[in-house]
Design a protein around this motif. Structure first.
Motif, PDB file in Angstrom:
ATOM      1  N   UNK A   1       0.845  -1.190   0.000  1.00 33.18           N
ATOM      2  CA  UNK A   1       0.000   0.000   0.000  1.00 33.18           C
ATOM      3  C   UNK A   1       0.883   1.244   0.000  1.00 33.18           C
ATOM      4  N   UNK A   2       0.539   2.264  -0.791  1.00 32.61           N
ATOM      5  CA  UNK A   2       1.372   3.472  -0.845  1.00 32.61           C
ATOM      6  C   UNK A   2       1.273   4.267   0.448  1.00 32.61           C
ATOM      7  N   UNK A   3       2.355   4.970   0.774  1.00 32.88           N
ATOM      8  CA  UNK A   3       2.313   5.849   1.934  1.00 32.88           C
ATOM      9  C   UNK A   3       1.425   7.055   1.671  1.00 32.88           C
ATOM     10  N   UNK A   4       1.308   7.442   0.392  1.00 37.50           N
ATOM     11  CA  UNK A   4       0.366   8.473  -0.025  1.00 37.50           C
ATOM     12  C   UNK A   4       0.069   8.260  -1.501  1.00 37.50           C
ATOM     13  N   UNK A   5      -1.162   8.575  -1.905  1.00 41.82           N
ATOM     14  CA  UNK A   5      -1.575   8.399  -3.294  1.00 41.82           C
ATOM     15  C   UNK A   5      -1.434   9.717  -4.047  1.00 41.82           C
ATOM     16  N   UNK A   6      -1.399   9.625  -5.373  1.00 44.56           N
ATOM     17  CA  UNK A   6      -1.382  10.838  -6.177  1.00 44.56           C
ATOM     18  C   UNK A   6      -0.022  11.168  -6.754  1.00 44.56           C
ATOM     19  N   UNK A   7       0.213  12.463  -6.968  1.00 46.08           N
ATOM     20  CA  UNK A   7       1.403  12.914  -7.678  1.00 46.08           C
ATOM     21  C   UNK A   7       2.682  12.738  -6.868  1.00 46.08           C
ATOM     22  N   UNK A   8       2.601  12.848  -5.559  1.00 48.51           N
ATOM     23  CA  UNK A   8       3.777  12.705  -4.705  1.00 48.51           C
ATOM     24  C   UNK A   8       3.855  11.307  -4.127  1.00 48.51           C
ATOM     25  N   UNK A   9       5.069  10.817  -3.930  1.00 49.97           N
ATOM     26  CA  UNK A   9       5.266   9.480  -3.371  1.00 49.97           C
ATOM     27  C   UNK A   9       6.422   9.478  -2.395  1.00 49.97           C
TER      28      UNK A   9
ATOM     29  N   UNK B   1       9.372   1.489   2.005  1.00 47.93           N
ATOM     30  CA  UNK B   1      10.371   0.498   2.401  1.00 47.93           C
ATOM     31  C   UNK B   1       9.785  -0.637   3.231  1.00 47.93           C
ATOM     32  N   UNK B   2       8.514  -0.523   3.612  1.00 46.13           N
ATOM     33  CA  UNK B   2       7.894  -1.590   4.400  1.00 46.13           C
ATOM     34  C   UNK B   2       7.548  -2.800   3.538  1.00 46.13           C
ATOM     35  N   UNK B   3       7.554  -2.624   2.213  1.00 52.79           N
ATOM     36  CA  UNK B   3       7.205  -3.724   1.325  1.00 52.79           C
ATOM     37  C   UNK B   3       8.354  -4.687   1.121  1.00 52.79           C
ATOM     38  N   UNK B   4       8.061  -5.789   0.425  1.00 51.62           N
ATOM     39  CA  UNK B   4       9.100  -6.740   0.074  1.00 51.62           C
ATOM     40  C   UNK B   4      10.204  -6.035  -0.709  1.00 51.62           C
ATOM     41  N   UNK B   5      11.452  -6.331  -0.386  1.00 51.08           N
ATOM     42  CA  UNK B   5      12.602  -5.699  -1.060  1.00 51.08           C
ATOM     43  C   UNK B   5      13.322  -6.747  -1.912  1.00 51.08           C
ATOM     44  N   UNK B   6      13.525  -6.396  -3.179  1.00 51.33           N
ATOM     45  CA  UNK B   6      14.278  -7.248  -4.099  1.00 51.33           C
ATOM     46  C   UNK B   6      15.268  -6.353  -4.827  1.00 51.33           C
ATOM     47  N   UNK B   7      16.488  -6.824  -5.002  1.00 49.75           N
ATOM     48  CA  UNK B   7      17.456  -6.007  -5.723  1.00 49.75           C
ATOM     49  C   UNK B   7      18.269  -6.870  -6.681  1.00 49.75           C
ATOM     50  N   UNK B   8      18.834  -6.194  -7.679  1.00 44.81           N
ATOM     51  CA  UNK B   8      19.682  -6.871  -8.662  1.00 44.81           C
ATOM     52  C   UNK B   8      20.661  -5.855  -9.218  1.00 44.81           C
TER      53      UNK B   8
END
Length: 239
Positions: free
Chosen positions: A116-124, A128-135
Motif C-alpha cells: 500500500x502506498x504511503x500516499x496516493x497521487x502525484x507525490x510518493x 520500504x515496508x514492502x518486500x525488497x528485491x534487488x539486482x
C-alpha cells in the motif's frame, strides 16, 4: 523518507490473461524531445501481461530512454534521482491501492512492493515496508542479472526497443487527415497523395534502437483478489 514528485505517467488496463501496452517516445517536453533526445524520466513503453512461464504471475515492464543508438547504449544509465512506480488500482476509482517502486543505488535496482502506498497521487514516498528485491543493473551486451525474493523477480538493463511502429507512415496518414480538414500540414511524404493505410510489411522506425528496461514479475496473489485491475507506470523525480 525520500519524496518523489510525478514527472510523467502512462496508463493501461489489465484483465485476466490479456496483454496490453501503452507507448510514447519523447513526445513530452518535460522529459525529452526529438531535438534534445530522451532521458531516464521518459517512459517510452509500459507493458503488463501474464507471465508466459508461470500463469500464476504477472509481469510489468517499464521502458525508458528511448531511441538510444547502439553506440550510445553502453554509456546509458538509470538516474538515481528517478523512481519508477507501478500503480495497481483494484477498485476502479483511478487511485492506486498498491504500488511497486523501483529506485537505483550504486549500480543496483532496488524494488519495493507490492505494498500500500504511503500516499496516493502525484507525490510518493519510498515504501520500504514492502518486500525488497534487488539486482545489479545488467551491463550492455551482458547476460541478464535477475534478482529474486519471495516469488518476485527483478531485472534492469538495456534492451532492444520492442515497440514496432512505422512512425513516418503514421505521420503521413495523420497529415492526410489534417489536409482533408483543410489544416495547414506538410506535403505528402511521397508523390502527390497522402498515405491512407500502413504498408504490409511496414517499416519499423525503432529498429536498431535501444531502451533501458525495468522488468518486475510478481505473484498474482500479491496484487489482491480482484478479477481485474487498472495499472499504470510513472517516473517520479526526487525532491
Amino acid at each position: 523518507m525520500k519524496r518523489f514528485i510525478l514527472v510523467i505517467g502512462m496508463m493501461t488496463v489489465v484483465a485476466g490473461g490479456i496483454y496490453l501496452i501503452g507507448a510514447d517516445h519523447i513526445d513530452a517536453p518535460a522529459v525529452g524531445s526529438l531535438s534534445t533526445g530522451s532521458t531516464a524520466a521518459d517512459i517510452t513503453d509500459f507493458y503488463a501481461f501474464e507471465s508466459p512461464e508461470n500463469a500464476d504471475n504477472y509481469v510489468f515492464v517499464c521502458n525508458v530512454l528511448g531511441l538510444t543508438a547502439p553506440s550510445a547504449t553502453a554509456d546509458a544509465s538509470f538516474d538515481e534521482n528517478i523512481m519508477y512506480e507501478f500503480n495497481i488500482d483494484n477498485e476502479g476509482d483511478n487511485v492506486e491501492d498498491l504500488v511497486i517502486q523501483a529506485i537505483f543505488r550504486d549500480g543496483k535496482v532496488i524494488v519495493f512492493g507490492p505494498t500500500a502506498p504511503t500516499e496516493a497521487g502525484l507525490n510518493s514516498q519510498v515504501a520500504t515496508s514492502g518486500t525488497r528485491v534487488e539486482a545489479a543493473v545488467t551491463a550492455y551486451g551482458s547476460d541478464p542479472t535477475v534478482g529474486e525474493a519471495e516469488g518476485i523477480k527483478v531485472f534492469a538493463g538495456s534492451r532492444d526497443d520492442p515497440f514496432f511502429m512505422d512512425f513516418f507512415k503514421f505521420v503521413d496518414i495523420v497529415n492526410g487527415a489534417g489536409n482533408a480538414l483543410e489544416l495547414d500540414v506538410p506535403d505528402p511524404a511521397e508523390g502527390d497523395a497522402y498515405a491512407t493505410s500502413f504498408d504490409d510489411p511496414g517499416t519499423d522506425t525503432f529498429a536498431g534502437t535501444n531502451v533501458l528496461s525495468v522488468v518486475i514479475e510478481v505473484p498474482k496473489s500479491s496484487l489482491g483478489s480482484s478479477d481485474s485491475f487498472t495499472s499504470w507506470a510513472e517516473s517520479k523525480q526526487k525532491q
